[in-house]
Write a protein that holds these residues in place. Sequence first.
Motif, short mmCIF file in Angstrom:
data_model
loop_
_atom_site.label_atom_id
_atom_site.label_comp_id
_atom_site.label_asym_id
_atom_site.label_seq_id
_atom_site.Cartn_x
_atom_site.Cartn_y
_atom_site.Cartn_z
N MET A 11 28.09 24.73 40.42
CA MET A 11 27.16 25.33 41.22
C MET A 11 25.38 24.79 41.13
O MET A 11 25.19 24.33 39.82
N LYS A 12 24.69 24.92 41.78
CA LYS A 12 23.25 24.60 41.63
C LYS A 12 22.43 25.66 40.72
O LYS A 12 21.67 25.07 40.15
N LYS A 13 22.94 26.79 40.79
CA LYS A 13 22.29 27.70 39.84
C LYS A 13 23.40 28.14 38.84
O LYS A 13 24.44 28.38 39.05
N MET A 29 37.65 34.09 53.45
CA MET A 29 36.50 34.27 53.91
C MET A 29 35.55 34.65 52.57
O MET A 29 34.37 34.44 52.87
N ASP A 30 36.02 35.17 51.56
CA ASP A 30 35.54 35.26 50.38
C ASP A 30 36.17 34.21 49.37
O ASP A 30 37.25 33.95 49.46
N VAL A 42 34.22 37.02 39.90
CA VAL A 42 33.33 37.50 40.97
C VAL A 42 33.92 37.18 42.35
O VAL A 42 34.46 36.00 42.41
N MET A 43 33.53 38.09 43.22
CA MET A 43 33.89 37.73 44.71
C MET A 43 32.64 37.28 45.46
O MET A 43 31.75 38.09 45.51
N LYS A 48 27.54 31.86 51.34
CA LYS A 48 27.03 31.85 50.05
C LYS A 48 27.28 30.58 49.10
O LYS A 48 26.67 29.85 48.46
N ILE A 49 28.68 30.56 48.98
CA ILE A 49 29.17 29.70 47.83
C ILE A 49 29.00 28.08 48.61
O ILE A 49 28.73 27.42 47.90
#
Length: 65
Positions: A11-13, A29-30, A42-43, A48-49
């Motif tokens: 991830m970037k963060k 969807m999640d 985490v879901m 966002k992902i």
Amino acid sequence: MDVQVGDILKMKKKHPCGEYYFDVLRVGMDFKLKCKTCGREVMVPRAKIEKNIKEIIRKEDQAPT
């Protein structure tokens, strides 16, 4: 974006524990992700992902452990 169960996402963060890498446990969807360091699951919504993925490490590319 083609993310599959078993892939590892960079991830970037980073996660609050300091890790950038997450295992993909569920896709839909999640996304259900598991932190490689602390093991927290985490879901997160797909939108966002997909925005925050820096690299996808495919399960075929992973070295056997």
